[in-house]
Scaffold this motif. Structure first.
Motif, PDB file in Angstrom:
ATOM      1  N   ALA A 421      49.802  77.554  36.767  1.00 56.81           N
ATOM      2  CA  ALA A 421      50.395  76.650  36.855  1.00 56.81           C
ATOM      3  C   ALA A 421      51.888  76.363  37.612  1.00 56.81           C
ATOM      4  O   ALA A 421      52.636  76.879  36.927  1.00 56.81           O
ATOM      5  CB  ALA A 421      50.587  75.193  35.539  1.00 56.81           C
ATOM      6  N   THR A 422      51.988  75.182  38.316  1.00 52.91           N
ATOM      7  CA  THR A 422      53.404  74.981  38.900  1.00 52.91           C
ATOM      8  C   THR A 422      54.104  74.131  38.494  1.00 52.91           C
ATOM      9  O   THR A 422      53.872  73.479  37.798  1.00 52.91           O
ATOM     10  CB  THR A 422      53.143  74.254  40.635  1.00 52.91           C
ATOM     11  N   LYS A 423      55.969  74.731  37.707  1.00 51.02           N
ATOM     12  CA  LYS A 423      56.961  74.286  36.718  1.00 51.02           C
ATOM     13  C   LYS A 423      57.191  73.461  38.265  1.00 51.02           C
ATOM     14  O   LYS A 423      57.620  73.015  39.192  1.00 51.02           O
ATOM     15  CB  LYS A 423      57.520  74.684  36.920  1.00 51.02           C
ATOM     16  N   MET A 424      56.849  71.987  37.584  1.00 49.30           N
ATOM     17  CA  MET A 424      57.377  70.674  38.033  1.00 49.30           C
ATOM     18  C   MET A 424      58.814  69.912  37.829  1.00 49.30           C
ATOM     19  O   MET A 424      59.371  70.126  36.242  1.00 49.30           O
ATOM     20  CB  MET A 424      56.566  69.659  38.244  1.00 49.30           C
ATOM     21  N   ASP A 425      59.488  69.002  37.864  1.00 48.66           N
ATOM     22  CA  ASP A 425      60.679  68.950  37.728  1.00 48.66           C
ATOM     23  C   ASP A 425      60.629  67.443  36.980  1.00 48.66           C
ATOM     24  O   ASP A 425      60.847  66.242  37.567  1.00 48.66           O
ATOM     25  CB  ASP A 425      61.538  68.385  39.227  1.00 48.66           C
ATOM     26  N   ARG A 426      59.837  67.208  35.834  1.00 47.45           N
ATOM     27  CA  ARG A 426      60.005  66.417  34.771  1.00 47.45           C
ATOM     28  C   ARG A 426      59.390  65.354  35.658  1.00 47.45           C
ATOM     29  O   ARG A 426      59.066  64.457  35.776  1.00 47.45           O
ATOM     30  CB  ARG A 426      61.127  66.006  34.464  1.00 47.45           C
ATOM     31  N   PRO A 427      57.590  65.610  35.635  1.00 44.22           N
ATOM     32  CA  PRO A 427      56.523  65.161  36.329  1.00 44.22           C
ATOM     33  C   PRO A 427      56.346  63.967  35.366  1.00 44.22           C
ATOM     34  O   PRO A 427      56.130  64.035  33.753  1.00 44.22           O
ATOM     35  CB  PRO A 427      55.299  65.853  36.021  1.00 44.22           C
ATOM     36  N   GLU A 428      56.563  61.976  35.475  1.00 44.98           N
ATOM     37  CA  GLU A 428      56.595  61.665  34.507  1.00 44.98           C
ATOM     38  C   GLU A 428      55.147  60.422  34.588  1.00 44.98           C
ATOM     39  O   GLU A 428      54.103  61.368  34.574  1.00 44.98           O
ATOM     40  CB  GLU A 428      57.943  60.409  34.465  1.00 44.98           C
ATOM     41  N   TRP A 429      55.312  59.428  35.223  1.00 43.32           N
ATOM     42  CA  TRP A 429      54.303  58.055  35.366  1.00 43.32           C
ATOM     43  C   TRP A 429      53.531  58.389  36.399  1.00 43.32           C
ATOM     44  O   TRP A 429      53.536  59.190  37.446  1.00 43.32           O
ATOM     45  CB  TRP A 429      54.847  57.024  35.318  1.00 43.32           C
ATOM     46  N   ILE A 430      52.243  58.676  36.338  1.00 43.42           N
ATOM     47  CA  ILE A 430      51.058  58.469  37.259  1.00 43.42           C
ATOM     48  C   ILE A 430      50.182  57.206  37.618  1.00 43.42           C
ATOM     49  O   ILE A 430      49.456  56.650  37.168  1.00 43.42           O
ATOM     50  CB  ILE A 430      50.247  59.942  37.628  1.00 43.42           C
ATOM     51  N   ALA A 431      50.275  57.371  38.955  1.00 43.51           N
ATOM     52  CA  ALA A 431      49.166  56.019  39.443  1.00 43.51           C
ATOM     53  C   ALA A 431      48.114  56.211  40.758  1.00 43.51           C
ATOM     54  O   ALA A 431      49.100  57.362  41.420  1.00 43.51           O
ATOM     55  CB  ALA A 431      50.621  54.979  39.885  1.00 43.51           C
ATOM     56  N   ILE A 432      47.719  55.132  40.625  1.00 38.05           N
ATOM     57  CA  ILE A 432      46.333  55.713  41.271  1.00 38.05           C
ATOM     58  C   ILE A 432      45.760  54.516  42.548  1.00 38.05           C
ATOM     59  O   ILE A 432      46.132  53.667  42.163  1.00 38.05           O
ATOM     60  CB  ILE A 432      45.308  56.192  40.847  1.00 38.05           C
ATOM     61  N   ASP A 433      45.761  55.222  43.452  1.00 39.27           N
ATOM     62  CA  ASP A 433      45.343  54.029  44.766  1.00 39.27           C
ATOM     63  C   ASP A 433      43.711  54.129  44.540  1.00 39.27           C
ATOM     64  O   ASP A 433      43.206  55.426  45.775  1.00 39.27           O
ATOM     65  CB  ASP A 433      46.291  54.218  46.278  1.00 39.27           C
ATOM     66  N   THR A 434      43.091  54.083  44.281  1.00 44.19           N
ATOM     67  CA  THR A 434      41.885  54.044  44.147  1.00 44.19           C
ATOM     68  C   THR A 434      41.024  53.453  45.478  1.00 44.19           C
ATOM     69  O   THR A 434      39.771  54.290  45.113  1.00 44.19           O
ATOM     70  CB  THR A 434      41.310  52.777  42.817  1.00 44.19           C
ATOM     71  N   ALA A 435      41.527  52.596  46.242  1.00 45.80           N
ATOM     72  CA  ALA A 435      40.748  52.402  47.847  1.00 45.80           C
ATOM     73  C   ALA A 435      41.159  53.490  49.012  1.00 45.80           C
ATOM     74  O   ALA A 435      40.028  53.681  49.140  1.00 45.80           O
ATOM     75  CB  ALA A 435      41.962  50.976  48.635  1.00 45.80           C
ATOM     76  N   SER A 436      42.430  54.401  48.737  1.00 43.76           N
ATOM     77  CA  SER A 436      42.784  55.625  49.667  1.00 43.76           C
ATOM     78  C   SER A 436      41.877  56.549  48.758  1.00 43.76           C
ATOM     79  O   SER A 436      42.098  58.013  49.371  1.00 43.76           O
ATOM     80  CB  SER A 436      44.420  55.338  49.969  1.00 43.76           C
ATOM     81  N   ARG A 437      42.063  56.829  47.197  1.00 40.34           N
ATOM     82  CA  ARG A 437      42.214  57.914  46.364  1.00 40.34           C
ATOM     83  C   ARG A 437      43.016  58.474  46.536  1.00 40.34           C
ATOM     84  O   ARG A 437      43.283  60.131  45.741  1.00 40.34           O
ATOM     85  CB  ARG A 437      40.964  57.911  46.656  1.00 40.34           C
TER      86      ARG A 437
END
Length: 633
Positions: A421-437
């Protein structure tokens, strides 16, 4: 948590291949905003789509003038808006027969703290009881500053102080009501509840009952006390709240030389200085080595049933969880995206085996216990893969230290590393635009790339001295359960006036650094909250950015405007709205934060006396338009 970025966890020494081709950070897809589409039918009580006052504003984008950079010890918002402070640390939550008043001298007891708002508000959600007029605010209390919490700071230490600190952690459920244009904290309320680091909980999913979860106090490995370091949050289509255990490992006292599993999770002698183990031996991992395995999970809470038992959902994986954001597939299964807030850690998603059933929390009581957990790999060509963490597949075998699926989930970091898996720069909050997906994730910062044998830049994390952070965006192939994805950068944070190339960014609008909180409202406007370390504010790359802020972004154009500035030393974190979009609730965490808070109760007051002129207190800020319109239009 009090994020001195120079000392944050950095325990990933897996040998994942690193990618070195820079992506084009200027790519943008045209997006459509709003909660709706497939979620509307099941999220109807929680969704903003179709609500009065929003339909006419849905396409109007950002409708306010930016506020200036501020270093003032106050909350600033645009002209035409008002703010109100409610539910500050130490106020009674509203338990019947338990209304202990706030004491500015820090003299309230552990028992009183257990009936009061906890410290350091973070993730938050509004659950409607009567539309936009009355509802429940459910919020996290991430951590404690013992210098502030106790009357004499840490000049002495005792079992009572440990109990008080544990009572100041966790989650609060409070009732609020709009009366004459102002929000009131309803007390008492039959819904009021405090969940703390001592609250009995159940373990659910494949790791429940596992040998690595069993302790002397819980030989069955199915019941655990408490949740703490609760950072981001999420909601489910069946009306429950997901609270996420982030930097849990720092609460444990470990051996001088931890084993490989302990090292991979950052276990060390004396942890982060909380000293709980001195009076609560379950936090001494030298005596109870499995106790840390029982923390680091996503916890599901039913806010409408104050007698319900919170459940740690182990199928979602063990991690330093920042948040848990839920989508639905076209056939009605739940998908939970989460990031792990530590340097070089990972982005996950869980796809449930079964579809969501009508009937609320009880009908879906085990939905999050069965399904598949995946970890993300972002490839150089803008594609990517979701790699399944399934026992027996690829390297996830007994020969590599994974006896069964439970062990894969308990050791999700090790499993993710083996999968590449890709090591990331501190992944925090995630948001979803359900209209565009489209799915978005904040990556707060990481100044360690290329240092101490860590990987150099890669396409998804393209800056070597990443003091500013960025927001990545992807769309899963076909549906939210797709195993392939296409990704790009939504924005590289920074200041276009900065002389250093790695700190300029590509913002179309107001400069900002260290994105953390992230939420897309009912109109499709993205709200970005920042978490610049207090020790770094006003210095180096961050010198001109002032206090932490909340900004509004239009995903269709990339335009970003500064909407709210917090008081001195705070983090702006956690945001939710009433269904009509006319009230925002925003959390202000650790105003006055200073490196010496845990030992010196006077230290933070040198920097802040927000919100009421005394000891600085985390609190919730209510934001409304003077004319009563939809916020942000």
């Amino acid at each position: 948590m009090a994020k001195d970025f120079s000392t944050m966890e950095d325990s990933n020494r897996s040998g994942n291949a690193s990618l070195h081709e820079l992506s084009d950070p200027t790519r943008r897809n045209v997006l459509r905003g709003g909660l709706g589409g497939v979620l509307a039918s099941l999220l109807a009580p929680l969704s903003l789509s179709g609500c009065a006052g929003l339909s006419e504003a849905r396409r109007s984008g950002i409708g306010f003038a930016s506020i200036p950079v501020s270093t003032a010890d106050t909350v600033s918002v645009p002209a035409g808006y008002t703010t109100q402070v409610i539910a500050a640390w130490g106020e009674p939550v509203g338990l019947a027969g338990a209304m202990p008043a706030w004491r500015d001298d820090g003299g309230h007891s552990a028992a009183e703290q257990a009936a009061q708002m906890g410290m350091h508000h973070d993730g938050i959600h509004y659950f409607a009881l009567d539309g936009s007029q009355r509802g429940l605010l459910v919020m996290n209390h991430e951590y404690t500053d013992d210098g502030l919490l106790h009357a004499d700071g840490m000049k002495t230490w005792s079992a009572e102080k440990v109990a008080k600190a544990q009572a100041a952690h966790g989650v609060a459920v409070i009732e609020v009501q709009l009366q004459d244009g102002r929000w009131q904290h309803v007390r008492p309320s039959r819904h009021a509840r405090r969940i703390t680091a001592s609250t009995p909980m159940q373990l659910g999913g494949p790791a429940a009952g596992h040998a690595l979860m069993k302790t002397a106090a819980d030989p069955d490995g199915r019941r655990v006390l408490g949740t703490f370091n609760n950072c981001g949050s999420g909601i489910t289509p069946w009306g429950t709240y997901l609270t996420c255990e982030e930097n849990f490992i720092g609460y444990f006292h470990g051996p001088e030389r931890p084993d490989a599993h302990g090292r991979r999770w950052g276990l060390k002698k004396d942890g982060s200085g909380y000293r709980w183990h001195e009076h609560d031996e379950r936090f001494d991992a030298t005596r109870h080595p499995n106790e840390p395995n029982r923390h680091g999970w996503v916890v599901e809470i039913d806010p409408l049933d104050p007698a319900s038992t919170p459940i740690k959902r182990t199928a979602l994986g063990r991690a330093a969880h920042e948040g848990a954001t839920v989508a639905l597939t076209k056939d009605g299964r739940a998908v939970v995206y989460s990031g792990e807030d530590a340097r070089f850690e990972y982005i996950y998603k869980f796809v449930s085996r079964d579809a969501v059933k009508p009937g609320g929390a009880k009908a879906n009581a085990e939905l999050l216990d069965h399904g598949t957990l995946y970890v993300a790999r972002f490839d150089a060509d803008g594609s990517g893969r979701w790699l399944p963490l399934r026992h027996g597949e690829g390297p996830l075998t007994a020969a590599n230290g994974f006896a069964d699926q439970g062990e894969v989930l308990i050791k999700s970091r090790q499993a993710s590393g083996l999968l590449g898996a890709t090591k990331m720069d501190r992944p925090e909050w995630i948001a979803i635009d359900t209209a565009s997906r489209d799915v978005y994730c904040t990556l707060t910062n990481n100044t360690n790339r290329g240092a101490d044998k860590q990987p150099a830049i890669d396409p998804a994390n393209p800056r070597s001295d990443n003091t500013m952070g960025h927001i990545i965006r992807w769309r899963d192939d076909g549906d939210f359960d797709g195993t392939g994805l296409r990704w790009s950068h939504f924005v590289l944070a920074g200041d276009t006036q900065n002389a250093r190339a790695d700190a300029k960014g590509n913002i179309n609008g107001d400069a900002f650094g260290c994105p953390d909180g992230l939420w897309i409202d009912g109109r499709g406007v993205m709200w970005i909250q920042t978490d610049m370390s207090t020790s770094a504010m006003g210095k180096g790359d961050l010198a001109k950015l002032g206090n932490n802020v909340m900004l509004a972004a239009d995903p269709a154009t990339g335009a970003i405007r500064r909407f709210l500035s917090g008081p001195s030393g705070c983090e702006v974190t956690g945001v939710t709205a009433t269904p009509d979009g006319k009230t925002l609730f925003v959390n202000i965490q650790h105003p006055g934060e200073s490196p010496s808070e845990r030992s010196d109760p006077a230290a933070p007051t040198k920097f802040s006396r927000w919100p009421d002129g005394g000891r600085p207190r985390s609190a919730t800020v209510v934001v409304r338009r003077v004319d009563g319109g939809v916020v942000g239009t």
